[in-house]
Scaffold this active site. Structure first.
Site, PDB file in Angstrom:
ATOM      1  N   HIS A  61       0.903  -1.411   0.158  1.00 50.54           N
ATOM      2  CA  HIS A  61       0.059   0.017   0.015  1.00 50.54           C
ATOM      3  C   HIS A  61       0.748   1.272  -0.129  1.00 50.54           C
ATOM      4  O   HIS A  61       2.247   1.242   0.449  1.00 50.54           O
ATOM      5  CB  HIS A  61      -0.874  -0.188   1.175  1.00 50.54           C
ATOM      6  CG  HIS A  61      -0.051  -0.033   2.605  1.00 50.54           C
ATOM      7  ND1 HIS A  61       0.426  -0.908   3.194  1.00 50.54           N
ATOM      8  CD2 HIS A  61      -0.129   1.425   3.378  1.00 50.54           C
ATOM      9  CE1 HIS A  61       1.029  -0.493   4.286  1.00 50.54           C
ATOM     10  NE2 HIS A  61       0.827   1.025   4.367  1.00 50.54           N
ATOM     11  N   ASP A  63       0.814   5.149   1.888  1.00 52.04           N
ATOM     12  CA  ASP A  63      -0.045   5.927   2.968  1.00 52.04           C
ATOM     13  C   ASP A  63      -0.903   7.163   2.505  1.00 52.04           C
ATOM     14  O   ASP A  63      -0.429   7.858   1.548  1.00 52.04           O
ATOM     15  CB  ASP A  63       0.836   6.493   4.199  1.00 52.04           C
ATOM     16  CG  ASP A  63       1.564   5.034   4.665  1.00 52.04           C
ATOM     17  OD1 ASP A  63       1.305   4.136   4.533  1.00 52.04           O
ATOM     18  OD2 ASP A  63       2.573   5.357   5.471  1.00 52.04           O
ATOM     19  N   HIS A 117       4.860   0.062   0.090  1.00 54.60           N
ATOM     20  CA  HIS A 117       5.479  -0.538   1.053  1.00 54.60           C
ATOM     21  C   HIS A 117       4.781  -1.715   1.566  1.00 54.60           C
ATOM     22  O   HIS A 117       3.199  -1.388   1.488  1.00 54.60           O
ATOM     23  CB  HIS A 117       6.248   0.255   2.089  1.00 54.60           C
ATOM     24  CG  HIS A 117       5.064   1.320   2.933  1.00 54.60           C
ATOM     25  ND1 HIS A 117       4.577   2.205   2.350  1.00 54.60           N
ATOM     26  CD2 HIS A 117       4.412   1.122   4.013  1.00 54.60           C
ATOM     27  CE1 HIS A 117       3.594   2.815   2.994  1.00 54.60           C
ATOM     28  NE2 HIS A 117       3.480   2.162   4.203  1.00 54.60           N
ATOM     29  N   ARG A 127       6.280  -8.793  16.115  1.00 52.67           N
ATOM     30  CA  ARG A 127       6.979  -7.409  15.904  1.00 52.67           C
ATOM     31  C   ARG A 127       5.935  -6.466  16.206  1.00 52.67           C
ATOM     32  O   ARG A 127       4.669  -6.380  16.026  1.00 52.67           O
ATOM     33  CB  ARG A 127       7.086  -7.470  14.416  1.00 52.67           C
ATOM     34  CG  ARG A 127       7.575  -6.011  13.713  1.00 52.67           C
ATOM     35  CD  ARG A 127       7.990  -6.396  12.425  1.00 52.67           C
ATOM     36  NE  ARG A 127       8.483  -5.010  11.528  1.00 52.67           N
ATOM     37  CZ  ARG A 127       7.683  -4.275  11.375  1.00 52.67           C
ATOM     38  NH1 ARG A 127       6.471  -4.246  11.221  1.00 52.67           N
ATOM     39  NH2 ARG A 127       8.407  -2.982  10.854  1.00 52.67           N
TER      40      ARG A 127
END
Ligand code: OGA
Ligand code: NI
Length: 181
Positions: A61, A63, A117, A127
Site C-alpha cells: 500500500h 499511505d 510498502h 513485531r
C-alpha cells in the site's frame, strides 16, 4: 505515547517545511492545515505467523497522508519498492523511517513519490511498530502550485472517502490514479 507523538509531530512539521523548500509556494501550508488534532498514531502488533509466505502483515500500500514517521523494533519485515523491486528495510530501533505519502505526491505534482510498502510476517517472533501519520484537516484542499497539474484538486475528505469506497468495492485502495486530470 504522548512523548513520542509530541516529538515526532514537531519533526514532521519541520521535515514537511524542508521538503517544501523545493517549491517556492505556500510556506505556512503545513502549519495551518496539519494540526496535532488531525494527525494520528497507529500502534501495530504483528503476531508470529506459521505460514509467512502466504500471509502479509500489511498488504502492499501507500499511505494516504503527507508524511509517515515510523518506528520499528529489531525484528524486521518492512519492505519497500525501489526501481520496481521490493527491498527489505534493515530494522534499526535507533532510527526513524520517513515515508512520503499520497498527499505530498499530489501537492508536489509528482516530484515526490508516495512509496509503496508492505510488511511480511515472521514465523517465530512478534513485531511492533508505531506510525505517526502527518495529515491535514478533512476540509483541506490539496492542489499543486505547478501547471499543468497532474491531479484534480481534491479535499482530504474526498480522498479518504474515495479510498474507503474503492476498498469496499474492489478489495484494495486505488489512490491517486483516481484523481488524475
Ligand atoms: C502502516 C505501515 C509499517 C510497519 O501502518 O501504514 O506501513 O512497519 N506500517 O508496521
Ligand atoms: Ni503504511
Amino acid at each position: 505515547m504522548e512523548q513520542f507523538a509530541t516529538t515526532v509531530a514537531n519533526l514532521a512539521q519541520r521535515l514537511a517545511e524542508i521538503l517544501a523548500e523545493k517549491f517556492d509556494c505556500k510556506s505556512d501550508f503545513f502549519k495551518q492545515n496539519c494540526l496535532a488534532s488531525t494527525c494520528y498514531l497507529r500502534m501495530n502488533r504483528y503476531p508470529p505467523c506459521p505460514i509467512p509466505s502466504e500471509v502479509f502483515g500489511l498488504m502492499p500500500h501507500t499511505d494516504s497522508d503527507f508524511l509517515t514517521i515510523l518506528h520499528q523494533d529489531e525484528v524486521g519485515g518492512l519492505q519497500l519498492v525501489k526501481d520496481g523491486k521490493w527491498f527489505a528495510v534493515k530494522p534499526n530501533p535507533e532510527a526513524l523511517i520517513i515515508n512520503i505519502g499520497d498527499l505530498f505526491q499530489a501537492w508536489s505534482n509528482d516530484i515526490y513519490k508516495s512509496v509503496q510498502h508492505r510488511v511480511v510476517t515472521n514465523p517465530r517472533v512478534e513485531r511492533f511498530s508505531t506510525a505517526y501519520f502527518f495529515c491535514p484537516s478533512y476540509d483541506t484542499v490539496i492542489t499543486s502550485c505547478y501547471e499543468p497539474s497532474v491531479y484534480k484538486k481534491f479535499s482530504f475528505k474526498e480522498y479518504r472517502q474515495q479510498v474507503q469506497e474503492d476498498v469496499q468495492k474492489f478489495g484494495h485502495k486505488i489512490g491517486l490514479p483516481r484523481f488524475l486530470v
